[in-house]
Design a protein around this motif. Structure first.
Motif, PDB file in Angstrom:
ATOM      1  N   LEU A 172       0.807  -1.219   0.000  1.00 39.18           N
ATOM      2  CA  LEU A 172       0.000   0.000   0.000  1.00 39.18           C
ATOM      3  C   LEU A 172       0.839   1.267   0.000  1.00 39.18           C
ATOM      4  O   LEU A 172       0.471   2.250  -0.642  1.00 39.18           O
ATOM      5  N   ARG A 173       1.949   1.282   0.712  1.00 40.62           N
ATOM      6  CA  ARG A 173       2.796   2.486   0.747  1.00 40.62           C
ATOM      7  C   ARG A 173       3.217   2.883  -0.664  1.00 40.62           C
ATOM      8  O   ARG A 173       3.069   4.037  -1.066  1.00 40.62           O
ATOM      9  N   LYS A 174       3.704   1.931  -1.436  1.00 42.19           N
ATOM     10  CA  LYS A 174       4.127   2.208  -2.811  1.00 42.19           C
ATOM     11  C   LYS A 174       2.930   2.535  -3.690  1.00 42.19           C
ATOM     12  O   LYS A 174       2.988   3.461  -4.507  1.00 42.19           O
ATOM     13  N   PHE A 175       1.842   1.798  -3.539  1.00 41.69           N
ATOM     14  CA  PHE A 175       0.637   2.040  -4.337  1.00 41.69           C
ATOM     15  C   PHE A 175       0.145   3.477  -4.141  1.00 41.69           C
ATOM     16  O   PHE A 175      -0.154   4.180  -5.106  1.00 41.69           O
ATOM     17  N   ILE A 176       0.082   3.920  -2.888  1.00 40.16           N
ATOM     18  CA  ILE A 176      -0.400   5.269  -2.571  1.00 40.16           C
ATOM     19  C   ILE A 176       0.578   6.320  -3.091  1.00 40.16           C
ATOM     20  O   ILE A 176       0.167   7.321  -3.693  1.00 40.16           O
ATOM     21  N   ALA A 177       1.868   6.102  -2.892  1.00 36.34           N
ATOM     22  CA  ALA A 177       2.878   7.050  -3.380  1.00 36.34           C
ATOM     23  C   ALA A 177       2.824   7.167  -4.899  1.00 36.34           C
ATOM     24  O   ALA A 177       2.889   8.273  -5.454  1.00 36.34           O
ATOM     25  N   ASP A 178       2.675   6.029  -5.587  1.00 34.95           N
ATOM     26  CA  ASP A 178       2.590   6.046  -7.049  1.00 34.95           C
ATOM     27  C   ASP A 178       1.322   6.761  -7.528  1.00 34.95           C
ATOM     28  O   ASP A 178       1.359   7.513  -8.504  1.00 34.95           O
ATOM     29  N   LEU A 179       0.215   6.531  -6.840  1.00 39.33           N
ATOM     30  CA  LEU A 179      -1.046   7.176  -7.204  1.00 39.33           C
ATOM     31  C   LEU A 179      -0.922   8.698  -7.051  1.00 39.33           C
ATOM     32  O   LEU A 179      -1.317   9.459  -7.945  1.00 39.33           O
ATOM     33  N   ALA A 180      -0.343   9.135  -5.949  1.00 42.92           N
ATOM     34  CA  ALA A 180      -0.154  10.571  -5.731  1.00 42.92           C
ATOM     35  C   ALA A 180       0.790  11.165  -6.779  1.00 42.92           C
ATOM     36  O   ALA A 180       0.513  12.232  -7.340  1.00 42.92           O
ATOM     37  N   LYS A 181       1.875  10.462  -7.062  1.00 41.83           N
ATOM     38  CA  LYS A 181       2.839  10.947  -8.050  1.00 41.83           C
ATOM     39  C   LYS A 181       2.199  11.048  -9.435  1.00 41.83           C
ATOM     40  O   LYS A 181       2.385  12.036 -10.148  1.00 41.83           O
ATOM     41  N   ARG A 182       1.434  10.034  -9.793  1.00 41.52           N
ATOM     42  CA  ARG A 182       0.772  10.006 -11.106  1.00 41.52           C
ATOM     43  C   ARG A 182      -0.158  11.212 -11.292  1.00 41.52           C
ATOM     44  O   ARG A 182      -0.312  11.723 -12.397  1.00 41.52           O
ATOM     45  N   HIS A 183      -0.755  11.665 -10.201  1.00 41.76           N
ATOM     46  CA  HIS A 183      -1.699  12.783 -10.271  1.00 41.76           C
ATOM     47  C   HIS A 183      -1.091  14.106  -9.818  1.00 41.76           C
ATOM     48  O   HIS A 183      -1.790  15.121  -9.744  1.00 41.76           O
ATOM     49  N   GLY A 184       0.206  14.102  -9.509  1.00 46.47           N
ATOM     50  CA  GLY A 184       0.878  15.323  -9.097  1.00 46.47           C
ATOM     51  C   GLY A 184       0.376  15.869  -7.768  1.00 46.47           C
ATOM     52  O   GLY A 184       0.344  17.080  -7.557  1.00 46.47           O
ATOM     53  N   VAL A 185       0.002  14.960  -6.861  1.00 45.42           N
ATOM     54  CA  VAL A 185      -0.564  15.353  -5.573  1.00 45.42           C
ATOM     55  C   VAL A 185       0.504  15.271  -4.487  1.00 45.42           C
ATOM     56  O   VAL A 185       1.223  14.279  -4.392  1.00 45.42           O
ATOM     57  N   VAL A 186       0.581  16.318  -3.683  1.00 42.74           N
ATOM     58  CA  VAL A 186       1.444  16.342  -2.506  1.00 42.74           C
ATOM     59  C   VAL A 186       0.610  16.834  -1.337  1.00 42.74           C
ATOM     60  O   VAL A 186      -0.378  17.540  -1.515  1.00 42.74           O
ATOM     61  N   TYR A 187       1.019  16.457  -0.140  1.00 38.80           N
ATOM     62  CA  TYR A 187       0.310  16.901   1.056  1.00 38.80           C
ATOM     63  C   TYR A 187       0.787  18.289   1.429  1.00 38.80           C
ATOM     64  O   TYR A 187       1.987  18.555   1.481  1.00 38.80           O
ATOM     65  N   VAL A 188      -0.164  19.183   1.659  1.00 34.65           N
ATOM     66  CA  VAL A 188       0.138  20.526   2.136  1.00 34.65           C
ATOM     67  C   VAL A 188      -0.692  20.747   3.392  1.00 34.65           C
ATOM     68  O   VAL A 188      -1.918  20.578   3.366  1.00 34.65           O
ATOM     69  N   ARG A 189      -0.019  21.102   4.471  1.00 31.34           N
ATOM     70  CA  ARG A 189      -0.731  21.343   5.728  1.00 31.34           C
ATOM     71  C   ARG A 189      -1.536  22.643   5.583  1.00 31.34           C
ATOM     72  O   ARG A 189      -0.981  23.696   5.311  1.00 31.34           O
ATOM     73  N   ASP A 190      -2.841  22.532   5.769  1.00 28.50           N
ATOM     74  CA  ASP A 190      -3.702  23.706   5.668  1.00 28.50           C
ATOM     75  C   ASP A 190      -4.259  24.067   7.041  1.00 28.50           C
ATOM     76  O   ASP A 190      -3.882  23.456   8.049  1.00 28.50           O
ATOM     77  N   ASP A 191      -5.117  25.072   7.085  1.00 29.55           N
ATOM     78  CA  ASP A 191      -5.678  25.514   8.362  1.00 29.55           C
ATOM     79  C   ASP A 191      -6.447  24.398   9.072  1.00 29.55           C
ATOM     80  O   ASP A 191      -6.385  24.267  10.293  1.00 29.55           O
ATOM     81  N   THR A 192      -7.174  23.596   8.309  1.00 22.94           N
ATOM     82  CA  THR A 192      -7.935  22.499   8.895  1.00 22.94           C
ATOM     83  C   THR A 192      -6.995  21.475   9.530  1.00 22.94           C
ATOM     84  O   THR A 192      -7.264  20.972  10.627  1.00 22.94           O
ATOM     85  N   SER A 193      -5.902  21.175   8.855  1.00 27.73           N
ATOM     86  CA  SER A 193      -4.915  20.238   9.400  1.00 27.73           C
ATOM     87  C   SER A 193      -4.282  20.786  10.671  1.00 27.73           C
ATOM     88  O   SER A 193      -4.067  20.047  11.637  1.00 27.73           O
ATOM     89  N   ALA A 194      -3.980  22.073  10.668  1.00 29.84           N
ATOM     90  CA  ALA A 194      -3.390  22.694  11.852  1.00 29.84           C
ATOM     91  C   ALA A 194      -4.367  22.647  13.029  1.00 29.84           C
ATOM     92  O   ALA A 194      -3.981  22.333  14.157  1.00 29.84           O
ATOM     93  N   LEU A 195      -5.637  22.927  12.766  1.00 33.95           N
ATOM     94  CA  LEU A 195      -6.654  22.866  13.810  1.00 33.95           C
ATOM     95  C   LEU A 195      -6.792  21.449  14.347  1.00 33.95           C
ATOM     96  O   LEU A 195      -6.859  21.239  15.559  1.00 33.95           O
ATOM     97  N   ALA A 196      -6.811  20.476  13.450  1.00 32.59           N
ATOM     98  CA  ALA A 196      -6.922  19.074  13.871  1.00 32.59           C
ATOM     99  C   ALA A 196      -5.743  18.677  14.755  1.00 32.59           C
ATOM    100  O   ALA A 196      -5.912  17.962  15.751  1.00 32.59           O
ATOM    101  N   ALA A 197      -4.557  19.152  14.420  1.00 29.65           N
ATOM    102  CA  ALA A 197      -3.368  18.842  15.223  1.00 29.65           C
ATOM    103  C   ALA A 197      -3.481  19.441  16.625  1.00 29.65           C
ATOM    104  O   ALA A 197      -3.132  18.793  17.622  1.00 29.65           O
ATOM    105  N   VAL A 198      -3.992  20.657  16.713  1.00 29.31           N
ATOM    106  CA  VAL A 198      -4.167  21.305  18.015  1.00 29.31           C
ATOM    107  C   VAL A 198      -5.206  20.555  18.849  1.00 29.31           C
ATOM    108  O   VAL A 198      -4.988  20.269  20.031  1.00 29.31           O
ATOM    109  N   ILE A 199      -6.329  20.211  18.236  1.00 30.76           N
ATOM    110  CA  ILE A 199      -7.381  19.481  18.947  1.00 30.76           C
ATOM    111  C   ILE A 199      -6.860  18.133  19.428  1.00 30.76           C
ATOM    112  O   ILE A 199      -7.108  17.725  20.564  1.00 30.76           O
TER     113      ILE A 199
END
Length: 86
Positions: free
Chosen positions: A11-38
């Motif tokens: 799964l690690r490789k499958f997910i990484a390949d899927l993200a790469k194929r679609h040019g997707v990277v994780y970017v921490r947004d306000d919602t992610s920051a709030l979730a981390a605080v909570i």
């Protein structure tokens, strides 16, 4: 992508390949920051690893739907915890 197309191993490789194929990277947004605080305030020490973050990013980018997010994460967690499907 349909649920049967999602592997149960690698799964690690499958997910990484899927993200790469679609040019997707994780970017921490306000919602992610709030979730981390909570999470921190609730004394819950869960922090997603890079693979989990990529699944979140794929969902945000509408590359995969919510049920696929859940399936990918579930199978990834099963694999990383060495839980074999019956």
């Amino acid at each position: 992508m349909t649920i049967p197309e999602i592997p149960t191993i690698g799964l690690r490789k499958f997910i990484a390949d899927l993200a790469k194929r679609h040019g997707v990277v994780y970017v921490r947004d306000d919602t992610s920051a709030l979730a981390a605080v909570i999470t921190r305030l609730s004394d819950d020490d869960l922090t997603p690893d890079e693979t989990e973050k990529l699944v979140i990013a794929l969902g945000r980018a509408n590359i995969i739907d919510d049920s696929t997010v859940v399936t990918l994460l579930g199978r990834y967690f099963d694999e990383t915890r060495d839980i074999r499907p019956v």
